[in-house]
Motif scaffolding. Structure first.
Motif, PDB file in Angstrom:
ATOM      1  N   LEU A  70      32.714  36.979  32.923  1.00 25.38           N
ATOM      2  CA  LEU A  70      31.739  37.571  33.487  1.00 25.38           C
ATOM      3  C   LEU A  70      30.488  36.560  33.152  1.00 25.38           C
ATOM      4  CD1 LEU A  70      31.740  41.071  32.121  1.00 25.38           C
ATOM      5  CD2 LEU A  70      31.775  40.562  34.503  1.00 25.38           C
ATOM      6  N   CYS A  71      30.579  35.608  32.395  1.00 23.74           N
ATOM      7  CA  CYS A  71      29.489  34.591  32.305  1.00 23.74           C
ATOM      8  C   CYS A  71      29.508  33.761  33.548  1.00 23.74           C
ATOM      9  CB  CYS A  71      29.826  33.508  31.131  1.00 23.74           C
ATOM     10  SG  CYS A  71      29.477  34.239  29.459  1.00 23.74           S
ATOM     11  N   GLY A  72      30.700  33.380  34.168  1.00 27.47           N
ATOM     12  CA  GLY A  72      30.572  32.772  35.563  1.00 27.47           C
ATOM     13  C   GLY A  72      30.147  33.680  36.536  1.00 27.47           C
ATOM     14  N   ILE A  73      30.057  34.997  36.618  1.00 26.07           N
ATOM     15  CA  ILE A  73      29.481  35.638  37.606  1.00 26.07           C
ATOM     16  C   ILE A  73      28.027  36.109  37.315  1.00 26.07           C
ATOM     17  CG2 ILE A  73      31.866  36.143  38.475  1.00 26.07           C
ATOM     18  CD1 ILE A  73      30.085  38.960  37.211  1.00 26.07           C
ATOM     19  N   CYS A  74      27.376  35.997  36.431  1.00 25.94           N
ATOM     20  CA  CYS A  74      26.307  36.433  36.026  1.00 25.94           C
ATOM     21  C   CYS A  74      25.015  36.414  37.098  1.00 25.94           C
ATOM     22  CB  CYS A  74      25.859  35.852  34.570  1.00 25.94           C
ATOM     23  SG  CYS A  74      25.302  34.326  34.501  1.00 25.94           S
ATOM     24  N   LEU A  75      25.256  35.549  37.955  1.00 25.56           N
ATOM     25  CA  LEU A  75      24.106  35.409  39.228  1.00 25.56           C
ATOM     26  C   LEU A  75      24.186  36.530  40.230  1.00 25.56           C
ATOM     27  CD1 LEU A  75      23.592  31.543  39.431  1.00 25.56           C
ATOM     28  CD2 LEU A  75      22.130  33.240  37.915  1.00 25.56           C
ATOM     29  N   ALA A  76      25.468  37.087  40.169  1.00 31.70           N
ATOM     30  CA  ALA A  76      25.659  38.013  41.282  1.00 31.70           C
ATOM     31  C   ALA A  76      24.894  39.306  41.079  1.00 31.70           C
ATOM     32  CB  ALA A  76      26.921  38.539  41.349  1.00 31.70           C
ATOM     33  N   LYS A  77      24.299  39.785  42.430  1.00 36.24           N
ATOM     34  CA  LYS A  77      23.798  41.152  42.276  1.00 36.24           C
ATOM     35  C   LYS A  77      24.463  42.429  42.484  1.00 36.24           C
ATOM     36  CE  LYS A  77      19.439  39.073  44.253  1.00 36.24           C
ATOM     37  NZ  LYS A  77      19.443  37.987  43.298  1.00 36.24           N
ATOM     38  N   VAL A  78      25.590  42.336  43.095  1.00 34.87           N
ATOM     39  CA  VAL A  78      26.566  43.422  43.288  1.00 34.87           C
ATOM     40  C   VAL A  78      27.945  43.227  42.413  1.00 34.87           C
ATOM     41  CG1 VAL A  78      27.990  44.722  45.040  1.00 34.87           C
ATOM     42  CG2 VAL A  78      25.480  43.685  45.611  1.00 34.87           C
ATOM     43  N   LEU A  79      28.278  44.050  41.632  1.00 41.09           N
ATOM     44  CA  LEU A  79      29.594  43.887  40.870  1.00 41.09           C
ATOM     45  C   LEU A  79      30.223  45.288  40.850  1.00 41.09           C
ATOM     46  CD1 LEU A  79      31.358  42.431  38.833  1.00 41.09           C
ATOM     47  CD2 LEU A  79      29.958  43.588  36.980  1.00 41.09           C
ATOM     48  N   ILE A  80      31.636  44.804  41.528  1.00 46.21           N
ATOM     49  CA  ILE A  80      32.510  46.095  41.735  1.00 46.21           C
ATOM     50  C   ILE A  80      33.625  45.776  40.414  1.00 46.21           C
ATOM     51  CG2 ILE A  80      34.339  47.031  43.019  1.00 46.21           C
ATOM     52  CD1 ILE A  80      32.680  45.840  45.356  1.00 46.21           C
ATOM     53  N   ILE A  81      33.739  46.479  39.682  1.00 41.40           N
ATOM     54  CA  ILE A  81      34.717  46.111  38.414  1.00 41.40           C
ATOM     55  C   ILE A  81      35.568  47.327  38.243  1.00 41.40           C
ATOM     56  CG2 ILE A  81      33.054  46.876  36.763  1.00 41.40           C
ATOM     57  CD1 ILE A  81      33.811  44.508  35.187  1.00 41.40           C
ATOM     58  N   ASN A  82      36.766  47.082  37.623  1.00 37.41           N
ATOM     59  CA  ASN A  82      37.639  48.197  37.349  1.00 37.41           C
ATOM     60  C   ASN A  82      37.750  48.648  35.806  1.00 37.41           C
ATOM     61  OD1 ASN A  82      39.096  45.885  36.499  1.00 37.41           O
ATOM     62  ND2 ASN A  82      40.917  46.489  36.849  1.00 37.41           N
ATOM     63  N   GLY A  83      38.156  49.712  35.221  1.00 39.72           N
ATOM     64  CA  GLY A  83      38.053  50.122  34.075  1.00 39.72           C
ATOM     65  C   GLY A  83      38.843  49.166  32.935  1.00 39.72           C
ATOM     66  N   LYS A  84      39.964  48.690  33.485  1.00 35.87           N
ATOM     67  CA  LYS A  84      40.813  47.716  32.809  1.00 35.87           C
ATOM     68  C   LYS A  84      39.752  46.581  32.104  1.00 35.87           C
ATOM     69  CE  LYS A  84      45.491  48.944  33.957  1.00 35.87           C
ATOM     70  NZ  LYS A  84      46.567  48.416  34.677  1.00 35.87           N
ATOM     71  N   THR A  85      39.150  45.949  33.014  1.00 36.19           N
ATOM     72  CA  THR A  85      38.288  44.927  32.714  1.00 36.19           C
ATOM     73  C   THR A  85      37.185  45.231  31.676  1.00 36.19           C
ATOM     74  OG1 THR A  85      38.881  43.951  35.023  1.00 36.19           O
ATOM     75  CG2 THR A  85      36.783  43.083  33.881  1.00 36.19           C
ATOM     76  N   ILE A  86      36.875  46.288  31.962  1.00 39.93           N
ATOM     77  CA  ILE A  86      35.550  46.868  31.073  1.00 39.93           C
ATOM     78  C   ILE A  86      35.833  47.286  29.942  1.00 39.93           C
ATOM     79  CG2 ILE A  86      33.904  48.789  31.018  1.00 39.93           C
ATOM     80  CD1 ILE A  86      33.670  49.094  33.907  1.00 39.93           C
ATOM     81  N   LYS A  87      37.155  47.960  29.688  1.00 38.80           N
ATOM     82  CA  LYS A  87      37.657  48.115  28.115  1.00 38.80           C
ATOM     83  C   LYS A  87      38.141  46.985  27.563  1.00 38.80           C
ATOM     84  CE  LYS A  87      39.895  52.498  29.601  1.00 38.80           C
ATOM     85  NZ  LYS A  87      41.085  53.209  30.246  1.00 38.80           N
ATOM     86  N   ALA A  88      38.433  45.918  28.179  1.00 38.33           N
ATOM     87  CA  ALA A  88      38.616  44.587  27.671  1.00 38.33           C
ATOM     88  C   ALA A  88      37.537  43.841  27.340  1.00 38.33           C
ATOM     89  CB  ALA A  88      39.628  43.700  28.566  1.00 38.33           C
ATOM     90  N   LEU A  89      36.376  44.175  27.927  1.00 35.41           N
ATOM     91  CA  LEU A  89      35.106  43.693  27.349  1.00 35.41           C
ATOM     92  C   LEU A  89      34.732  44.011  26.114  1.00 35.41           C
ATOM     93  CD1 LEU A  89      32.941  41.480  28.543  1.00 35.41           C
ATOM     94  CD2 LEU A  89      31.980  43.189  29.672  1.00 35.41           C
ATOM     95  N   TYR A  90      35.057  45.299  26.092  1.00 37.44           N
ATOM     96  CA  TYR A  90      34.509  46.139  24.802  1.00 37.44           C
ATOM     97  C   TYR A  90      35.068  45.874  23.546  1.00 37.44           C
ATOM     98  CZ  TYR A  90      33.296  50.073  21.927  1.00 37.44           C
ATOM     99  OH  TYR A  90      32.778  50.655  20.696  1.00 37.44           O
ATOM    100  N   LYS A  91      34.214  45.100  22.610  1.00 38.82           N
ATOM    101  CA  LYS A  91      34.986  45.162  21.205  1.00 38.82           C
ATOM    102  C   LYS A  91      33.886  45.889  20.240  1.00 38.82           C
ATOM    103  CE  LYS A  91      36.751  40.798  19.466  1.00 38.82           C
ATOM    104  NZ  LYS A  91      36.636  39.562  19.164  1.00 38.82           N
ATOM    105  N   GLU A  92      34.570  47.027  19.680  1.00 38.53           N
ATOM    106  CA  GLU A  92      34.102  47.846  18.799  1.00 38.53           C
ATOM    107  C   GLU A  92      33.281  47.022  17.598  1.00 38.53           C
ATOM    108  OE1 GLU A  92      34.600  52.053  16.543  1.00 38.53           O
ATOM    109  OE2 GLU A  92      36.138  51.358  17.694  1.00 38.53           O
TER     110      GLU A  92
END
Length: 192
Positions: A70-92
């Motif tokens: 995600l650091c590498g793509i932070c300049l993009a304006k449009v993001l299509i992302i799946n749930g597995k990626t979002i869950k992996a990004l979350y750290k309680e």
């Protein structure tokens, strides 16, 4: 690009998972990445990136690697992302250090079950300038009993920065209680 991790002929994990990927493409406008993460990924300078589709299948403990992507793509304006990626990004308990303030258009495909809602909120907090939100839920996985009932009060407490500037919202296949409550919250805020 598609990075598989399974070697069909050998019926075991491929050695590809021990590789790294490095991209230097300052003129690249669109990036689609599906599949597994590598040992290390360096997306280099993607200065012209406009649209990214990230559909990864990371193991649960790959927080740092997903954050690296995600650091590498932070300049993009449009993001299509799946749930597995979002869950992996979350750290309680972690605070969102990466801010994706260029993202204006977000599309997600996942049911709003308890674990996913927590991860989704963490991602949405990173996008203060979001204008378009599209959520396509997979209703076959969510039943009324497994919904966690994140109601209007929960969503208000999240204090999502982008909520008042939304121009377009699409929530498809909202058969679960969590999706309906999120829709009510957005409609109430936008006074539609």
């Amino acid at each position: 690009m598609y990075w598989g991790g399974y070697n069909v002929f050998a019926s075991r994990e491929s050695t590809n998972s021990n590789t790294s990927v490095k991209i230097f493409a300052p003129n690249l406008k669109t990036l689609k990445w599906r599949g597994k993460l590598r040992n290390s990924q360096s997306l280099g300078r993607l200065d012209s990136l406009e649209e990214v589709e990230i559909l990864l299948e990371p193991p649960k403990n790959e927080f740092d690697k997903v954050l690296e992507v995600l650091c590498g793509i932070c300049l993009a304006k449009v993001l299509i992302i799946n749930g597995k990626t979002i869950k992996a990004l979350y750290k309680e308990g972690s605070t969102p250090t990466l801010i994706l303030d260029n993202i204006r258009n977000l599309s997600i495909c996942e049911s709003l079950n308890k674990k996913f809602v927590l991860a989704l909120v963490s991602l949405l907090r990173r996008m203060p300038n979001l204008n378009i939100l599209c959520i396509k839920t997979r209703c076959w996985k969510l039943t009324y009993r497994t919904a966690s009932h994140f109601g209007n009060e929960y969503w208000k407490l999240q204090n999502l920065a982008f909520i008042h500037q939304l121009k377009e919202v699409s929530i498809e296949n909202s058969y679960g209680c969590n999706e309906i409550e999120f829709e009510r919250y957005i409609l109430g805020v936008l006074k539609i």
